[in-house]
Design a protein around this motif. Structure first.
Motif: not given
Length: 115
Positions: A22, A26, A76-77, A79-82
């Motif tokens: 991850e 980032r 997670g990424i 979901e965070e980025q839709s």
């Protein structure tokens, strides 16, 4: 992780810029240049079809950095980025998502993201 401008090997963006952590993701999206993330999975038929012509797209847009990220490996990424549909192409600059394109494979649609 180092990404490359893609003028050489076939599907270089798919193979050479695959994130393993991850933190690598980032670091890449914080850069002050357009970076295109290709969100895919191994089981997605449209993702496999995307691989048939993505080289052409990356060669026409060598001014951008490209990377591939597996939605299932980094939920997670995603979901965070839709990222709901795959494949999805997201464009980042300075830690912000500046464009997104969730596509059904149609080569004419892929160029919309850069106009």
């Amino acid at each position: 992780m180092q990404t490359t401008n893609l003028s050489s090997a076939r599907n270089a963006c798919i193979n050479s810029s695959r994130f393993k952590t991850e933190q690598e993701f980032r670091e890449q999206i914080t850069k002050d240049e357009l970076t295109v993330g290709i969100f895919t999975t191994t089981w997605c038929p449209d993702c496999k079809r995307l691989g048939m012509f993505i080289e052409e797209v990356t060669e026409e847009h060598q001014d951008k950095q490209w990377f591939k990220i597996d939605r299932d490996e980094f939920p997670g990424i995603s979901e965070e980025q839709s990222v709901m549909g795959i494949p999805s192409l997201l464009v980042f600059k300075n830690n912000l998502q500046v464009r997104s394109l969730k596509i059904k494979i149609n080569i004419s649609n892929i160029f919309v993201i850069f106009t």
